[in-house]
Write a protein that holds these residues in place. Structure first.
Motif, PDB file in Angstrom:
ATOM      1  N   PRO A 108     -11.959  13.116  -3.641  1.00 25.21           N
ATOM      2  CA  PRO A 108     -10.887  12.546  -2.808  1.00 25.21           C
ATOM      3  C   PRO A 108     -11.362  12.233  -1.398  1.00 25.21           C
ATOM      4  O   PRO A 108     -12.291  12.846  -0.870  1.00 25.21           O
ATOM      5  N   PRO A 126      -1.804   5.486   0.065  1.00 26.06           N
ATOM      6  CA  PRO A 126      -2.147   4.556  -1.020  1.00 26.06           C
ATOM      7  C   PRO A 126      -3.343   5.035  -1.826  1.00 26.06           C
ATOM      8  O   PRO A 126      -4.297   5.603  -1.286  1.00 26.06           O
ATOM      9  N   SER A 127      -3.273   4.806  -3.127  1.00 26.24           N
ATOM     10  CA  SER A 127      -4.388   5.142  -4.002  1.00 26.24           C
ATOM     11  C   SER A 127      -5.566   4.229  -3.717  1.00 26.24           C
ATOM     12  O   SER A 127      -5.404   3.069  -3.320  1.00 26.24           O
ATOM     13  N   LEU A 128      -6.768   4.748  -3.926  1.00 25.22           N
ATOM     14  CA  LEU A 128      -7.956   3.921  -3.737  1.00 25.22           C
ATOM     15  C   LEU A 128      -8.015   2.777  -4.745  1.00 25.22           C
ATOM     16  O   LEU A 128      -8.682   1.772  -4.499  1.00 25.22           O
ATOM     17  N   ASN A 129      -7.301   2.938  -5.861  1.00 25.10           N
ATOM     18  CA  ASN A 129      -7.262   1.838  -6.825  1.00 25.10           C
ATOM     19  C   ASN A 129      -6.536   0.626  -6.253  1.00 25.10           C
ATOM     20  O   ASN A 129      -6.803  -0.503  -6.653  1.00 25.10           O
ATOM     21  N   SER A 134       3.884   7.925   1.192  1.00 29.44           N
ATOM     22  CA  SER A 134       2.735   8.125   0.308  1.00 29.44           C
ATOM     23  C   SER A 134       1.454   7.508   0.845  1.00 29.44           C
ATOM     24  O   SER A 134       1.489   6.468   1.508  1.00 29.44           O
ATOM     25  N   CYS A 175       0.830  -1.209   0.000  1.00 28.90           N
ATOM     26  CA  CYS A 175       0.000   0.000   0.000  1.00 28.90           C
ATOM     27  C   CYS A 175       0.868   1.264   0.000  1.00 28.90           C
ATOM     28  O   CYS A 175       0.627   2.192  -0.762  1.00 28.90           O
ATOM     29  N   LEU A 232     -14.651   6.958  -5.697  1.00 27.58           N
ATOM     30  CA  LEU A 232     -14.163   6.679  -7.052  1.00 27.58           C
ATOM     31  C   LEU A 232     -15.236   6.875  -8.113  1.00 27.58           C
ATOM     32  O   LEU A 232     -14.937   6.804  -9.311  1.00 27.58           O
TER      33      LEU A 232
END
Length: 423
Positions: free
Chosen positions: A323, A281-284, A279, A268, A307
């Motif tokens: 976001p 983590p991106s929701l992707n 960083s 993540c 998303l």
């Protein structure tokens, strides 16, 4: 007469045999939900399908109950690719609706096995509908008990307070009446006006202590030491947020993911290995699993909303995306430089060295004080492994060049690296 009786016996025997065959055939072709459940689980149907929710494949409950042709369902489950290759209209419609993703074939399942699975799905779909029809949603039909209301509790407390006051007043009245009764009977003397007594100075002891110089000096010394200690501790802990645990917009459990599921931290937080920042983590990254896992969870629904993802159509709408407002926990002052990759990749430091037992935290908090003293103590006790480390190999080479009297520039010490100035 005898011939008639023999004929009747033969007819009855024949009817018995026919009935037995009919009963056997009916039993053989009946749907067995118990066997269907075992086949459903052993065939891993649940990895792509759920009874009432669309996942990689359609929701089985409404799909199967709305399809009257059982023979078609059996052919589709056993070998859907053959139906698609044969240009079957129903098969092509489903194939195109799900972006031409191919469903696994189950040629090992017999017709009766498929019927048992269909029976299990129908049985579960009935239970889901019955549960939704009840007030509590669990099929019990009972209304959920929300407990006593605040008005009731406040009213009860008010009644208790009023009753207590009434008891006090009644006790006072009873005491007064008893005293008057005893005075009337001559047992107690009647009240007379009290003689004036000289006033008592209640501050006499304080005035005596105030004239004692040793006592005054001791009190002043205690105040100075106490206030000084309080001031020092307050100033020392300024901007130290150890134990800080804010409420996040999504209830993410590190105890579950990093602890029970053994997911590596850098899966993540990929930036910790290659950049200054760990960083967010991106929701992707979340969608790698939660596109099919725990899709019914309200917390996962928050990810879908952020998303703009529709789990029914499995499509994204960028116009609805927004976001997630995460709350930062670990925050160093601007004048302090910390590089995650330098510690994680070069130093080989584990995440737990600074962040504590993160794999045991249900909700993350700041474990370490992150003060300069804390960092210096860590640097004093941490041993450096020079072997096979390119950074320290270069430092050793630079020192050898200095010993040989060669010219050493800032570039040799990494002075032209971007991170030296741009961070």
């Amino acid at each position: 007469m005898r011939n008639v009786s023999l004929l009747l016996k033969q007819i009855s025997r024949l009817l018995f045999i026919v009935a037995a065959f009919v009963a056997f055939g009916t039993t053989a072709h009946a749907q067995d939900p118990a066997k269907g459940e075992a086949l459903f689980k052993s065939s891993n149907c649940g990895s792509c399908h759920k009874i009432d929710i669309r996942m990689t494949g359609p929701a089985l409950g409404p799909t199967i109950t709305s399809e009257p042709d059982e023979a078609y369902l059996i052919k589709w489950i056993q070998n859907n690719q053959a139906l698609i290759a044969a240009k079957n209209p129903k098969a092509l419609t489903i194939y195109n609706e799900y972006n031409q993703s191919q469903m696994s074939v189950f040629t090992n399942l017999s017709d009766q096995d498929v019927k048992d699975i269909l029976g299990y799905v129908k049985d579960q779909w009935k239970k889901v509908q019955a549960a939704k029809a009840t007030p509590t949603g669990d099929g019990s039909g009972a209304v959920a008990d929300s407990g006593p209301s605040n008005v009731m509790l406040l009213g009860l407390i008010g009644v208790i307070v009023i009753a207590f006051l009434i008891i006090l007043v009644l006790n006072r009245v009873i005491g007064t009446l008893e005293r008057l009764l005893l005075q009337k009977q001559g047992i107690l003397p009647e009240d007379t006006e009290e003689e004036e007594k000289p006033a008592v100075d209640r501050l006499a002891t304080v005035k005596i202590l105030a004239k004692n110089k040793k006592f005054v000096f001791f009190v002043v010394l205690c105040l100075v030491v106490g206030l000084g200690s309080w001031t020092w501790v307050t100033l020392w802990n300024t901007n130290v947020h150890q134990g800080y645990q804010p409420v996040q917009p999504i209830k993410y459990s590190h105890q579950l993911h990093a602890g029970a599921m053994k997911i590596d931290c850098q899966y993540c937080h990929s930036g910790a290995y290659k950049s200054k920042n760990a960083s967010i983590p991106s929701l992707n990254v979340c969608m790698n699993c939660h596109k099919v896992v725990k899709t019914e969870s309200p917390e996962i629904q928050k990810i879908y909303n952020a998303l703009g993802y529709d789990p029914q159509t499995q499509k994204y709408d960028s116009t609805k995306a927004k976001p997630i407002q995460w709350v930062r926990i670990h925050n160093l002052p601007d004048f302090a430089y910390f590089n995650h990759s330098q510690h994680v990749k070069v130093g080989g430091i584990k995440c737990q060295a600074c962040h504590g037992p993160i794999q045991e935290m249900q909700e993350v908090y700041q474990y370490s004080p992150l003060t300069m003293k804390w960092c210096i103590q860590c640097h004093k006790r941490t041993e450096v492994n020079f072997k096979g480390n390119a950074y320290y190999d270069r430092m050793t080479d630079v020192h050898d060049r200095i010993k040989r009297g060669e010219r050493v520039t800032e570039a040799s010490l990494g002075g032209i690296e971007c991170g030296k100035c741009h961070y």
